[in-house]
Design a protein around this motif. Structure first.
Motif, short mmCIF file in Angstrom:
data_model
loop_
_atom_site.label_atom_id
_atom_site.label_comp_id
_atom_site.label_asym_id
_atom_site.label_seq_id
_atom_site.Cartn_x
_atom_site.Cartn_y
_atom_site.Cartn_z
N PRO A 48 13.86 -39.15 -60.47
CA PRO A 48 15.13 -39.34 -59.96
C PRO A 48 15.57 -40.61 -60.03
O PRO A 48 14.91 -41.51 -59.90
CB PRO A 48 15.10 -39.02 -58.47
CG PRO A 48 13.68 -39.11 -58.00
CD PRO A 48 12.68 -39.10 -59.22
N VAL A 49 16.78 -40.95 -60.77
CA VAL A 49 17.36 -42.13 -60.93
C VAL A 49 18.55 -42.29 -59.95
O VAL A 49 19.65 -41.68 -59.70
CB VAL A 49 18.16 -42.00 -62.45
CG1 VAL A 49 18.77 -43.38 -62.49
CG2 VAL A 49 16.89 -41.64 -63.54
N ALA A 67 21.20 -39.08 -61.51
CA ALA A 67 20.41 -38.32 -62.46
C ALA A 67 18.94 -37.75 -62.23
O ALA A 67 18.33 -38.65 -61.44
CB ALA A 67 20.64 -39.04 -63.97
N TRP A 68 18.49 -36.83 -62.97
CA TRP A 68 16.98 -36.62 -63.23
C TRP A 68 16.88 -36.86 -64.63
O TRP A 68 17.44 -36.40 -65.35
CB TRP A 68 16.78 -35.23 -62.68
CG TRP A 68 16.61 -35.02 -61.15
CD1 TRP A 68 17.47 -34.91 -60.37
CD2 TRP A 68 15.24 -35.04 -60.30
NE1 TRP A 68 16.80 -34.95 -58.87
CE2 TRP A 68 15.82 -34.89 -59.13
CE3 TRP A 68 13.80 -35.59 -60.83
CZ2 TRP A 68 14.72 -35.07 -58.17
CZ3 TRP A 68 12.98 -35.30 -59.74
CH2 TRP A 68 13.32 -35.45 -58.51
N ARG A 69 15.66 -37.80 -64.57
CA ARG A 69 15.58 -38.07 -65.94
C ARG A 69 13.89 -37.61 -66.45
O ARG A 69 12.99 -37.74 -65.59
CB ARG A 69 15.17 -39.81 -66.12
CG ARG A 69 14.83 -40.12 -67.67
CD ARG A 69 15.34 -41.72 -67.68
NE ARG A 69 16.95 -41.82 -67.46
CZ ARG A 69 17.16 -43.25 -67.40
NH1 ARG A 69 16.45 -43.98 -67.25
NH2 ARG A 69 18.52 -43.24 -67.21
N PHE A 70 14.04 -37.13 -67.66
CA PHE A 70 12.51 -36.54 -68.10
C PHE A 70 12.17 -37.28 -69.24
O PHE A 70 12.82 -37.50 -70.07
CB PHE A 70 12.84 -34.95 -68.54
CG PHE A 70 13.31 -33.98 -67.35
CD1 PHE A 70 12.29 -33.39 -66.86
CD2 PHE A 70 14.56 -33.93 -66.79
CE1 PHE A 70 12.69 -32.44 -65.76
CE2 PHE A 70 14.94 -33.29 -65.81
CZ PHE A 70 13.91 -32.48 -65.30
N GLN A 71 10.98 -37.73 -69.32
CA GLN A 71 10.16 -38.28 -70.62
C GLN A 71 10.20 -37.09 -71.56
O GLN A 71 9.56 -35.99 -71.17
CB GLN A 71 9.09 -39.01 -70.39
CG GLN A 71 9.11 -40.08 -69.47
CD GLN A 71 9.70 -41.21 -70.05
OE1 GLN A 71 10.79 -41.54 -70.16
NE2 GLN A 71 8.79 -42.22 -70.64
N GLY A 138 7.06 -45.20 -50.68
CA GLY A 138 5.90 -45.37 -50.07
C GLY A 138 5.51 -44.04 -49.27
O GLY A 138 4.55 -43.68 -48.76
N ASP A 139 6.59 -43.26 -49.18
CA ASP A 139 6.47 -41.85 -48.51
C ASP A 139 6.57 -40.61 -49.33
O ASP A 139 7.46 -40.43 -50.15
CB ASP A 139 7.61 -41.62 -47.50
CG ASP A 139 7.40 -40.05 -46.89
OD1 ASP A 139 6.61 -39.52 -47.17
OD2 ASP A 139 8.47 -39.91 -46.11
N PRO A 140 5.33 -40.40 -50.16
CA PRO A 140 5.29 -39.26 -51.21
C PRO A 140 5.96 -37.94 -50.84
O PRO A 140 6.08 -37.13 -51.67
CB PRO A 140 3.62 -39.38 -51.34
CG PRO A 140 3.23 -39.67 -50.10
CD PRO A 140 3.87 -40.49 -49.49
N THR A 141 6.07 -37.83 -49.46
CA THR A 141 6.46 -36.23 -49.21
C THR A 141 8.08 -36.32 -48.97
O THR A 141 8.65 -35.42 -48.66
CB THR A 141 5.93 -35.78 -47.97
OG1 THR A 141 6.18 -36.67 -46.78
CG2 THR A 141 4.49 -35.81 -48.31
N ALA A 142 8.66 -37.52 -49.16
CA ALA A 142 10.17 -37.94 -48.70
C ALA A 142 11.05 -36.98 -49.79
O ALA A 142 10.64 -36.42 -51.05
CB ALA A 142 10.70 -39.45 -48.92
N ASP A 143 12.20 -36.66 -49.44
CA ASP A 143 13.31 -35.86 -50.21
C ASP A 143 13.49 -37.10 -51.24
O ASP A 143 14.10 -38.04 -50.99
CB ASP A 143 14.45 -35.61 -49.62
CG ASP A 143 15.65 -34.70 -50.35
OD1 ASP A 143 15.27 -34.98 -51.58
OD2 ASP A 143 16.58 -34.50 -49.87
N ALA A 144 13.34 -36.78 -52.50
CA ALA A 144 13.55 -37.63 -53.47
C ALA A 144 15.00 -37.98 -53.90
O ALA A 144 15.29 -38.81 -54.77
CB ALA A 144 12.83 -37.17 -54.98
N SER A 145 15.67 -37.09 -53.57
CA SER A 145 17.29 -37.07 -53.91
C SER A 145 18.06 -38.25 -52.90
O SER A 145 19.19 -38.41 -53.15
CB SER A 145 18.05 -35.90 -53.72
OG SER A 145 18.01 -35.53 -52.28
N CYS A 146 17.33 -38.76 -51.81
CA CYS A 146 18.28 -39.81 -51.16
C CYS A 146 17.30 -40.89 -50.41
O CYS A 146 15.93 -40.97 -50.82
CB CYS A 146 18.82 -39.01 -49.88
SG CYS A 146 17.48 -37.99 -48.89
N GLY A 147 17.65 -41.89 -49.68
CA GLY A 147 16.93 -42.79 -49.08
C GLY A 147 17.10 -43.91 -50.03
O GLY A 147 17.75 -43.98 -51.26
N ALA A 148 16.82 -45.12 -49.35
CA ALA A 148 16.86 -46.51 -50.09
C ALA A 148 15.72 -47.11 -50.13
O ALA A 148 14.65 -46.80 -49.06
CB ALA A 148 17.81 -47.44 -49.31
#
Length: 198
Positions: A48-49, A67-71, A138-148
């Motif tokens: 996630p960007v 965005a979501w970025r894919f290599q 630091g929280d690997p289970t967090a919702d990747a779409s939000c947070g600071a």
């Protein structure tokens, strides 16, 4: 410690796979490395960007998912990346691109694999500084779409980094964010009637 890569939204992945399967999309992309790649191409490492910014009057930076970025990997290495964007109809393919951030992202992810502690990798874009960083949440289970970024999260500026920032050097967010904030927040400037600096 393995990184806990968050799953990308299924429509985002499907749209990138469809674009990779479209000769027109690949041929029209401004990515010579993608057009000349031999063998199959596959999207990997969805990240996630998040865009960091400071609104007037805010004391702390805020982030928003952009965005979501894919290599995009060829047989032996990533040759390009694909961004997806959120539209009224959901996540859809935006564009392919290449450049120094492709290899830099791969290097930072490899470095992060050797760090202690579980992390969720994200990308943090700071447009005001023309800067991109790998954000290890630091929280690997967090919702990747939000947070600071939290104080103990790790930020790794990617190469090319702006002047004053060492690329690929990990920093605690609590240490790096104040520096970033100072750089992108304009100062008050000289007072009217003040003597000119010598």
């Amino acid at each position: 410690m393995p990184l806990h890569v968050p799953p990308a939204p299924a429509p985002a992945l499907r749209s990138v796979l469809a674009a990779l399967g479209s000769p027109t999309a690949v041929r029209e992309a401004r990515t010579p490395a993608l057009r000349s790649a031999q063998g199959p191409l596959s999207p990997e490492h969805p990240l996630p960007v998040h865009v960091l910014g400071i609104a007037p009057g805010d004391l702390a930076p805020a982030t928003r998912l952009a965005a979501w970025r894919f290599q995009i990997r060829s047989t032996e290495r990533a040759v390009a990346a694909a961004d997806t964007m959120l539209t009224a109809d959901g996540w859809t393919f935006s564009h392919f691109f290449e450049g120094p951030y492709i290899a830099s992202t791969e290097l930072a992810l490899r470095q992060a694999e050797g760090m202690s502690g579980p992390y969720q990798p994200r990308l943090l874009s700071i447009p005001d500084l023309y800067m991109l960083a790998l954000w290890l949440h630091g929280d690997p289970t967090a919702d990747a779409s939000c947070g600071a970024p939290g104080p103990d999260d790790v930020l790794v500026p990617l190469s090319p980094a702006p002047p004053g920032f060492a690329a690929h050097r990990p920093h605690r967010a609590a240490d790096l964010l104040p520096v970033i904030t100072t750089r992108i927040t304009p100062g008050p400037g000289p007072l009217l009637g003040s003597p000119a600096p010598a």
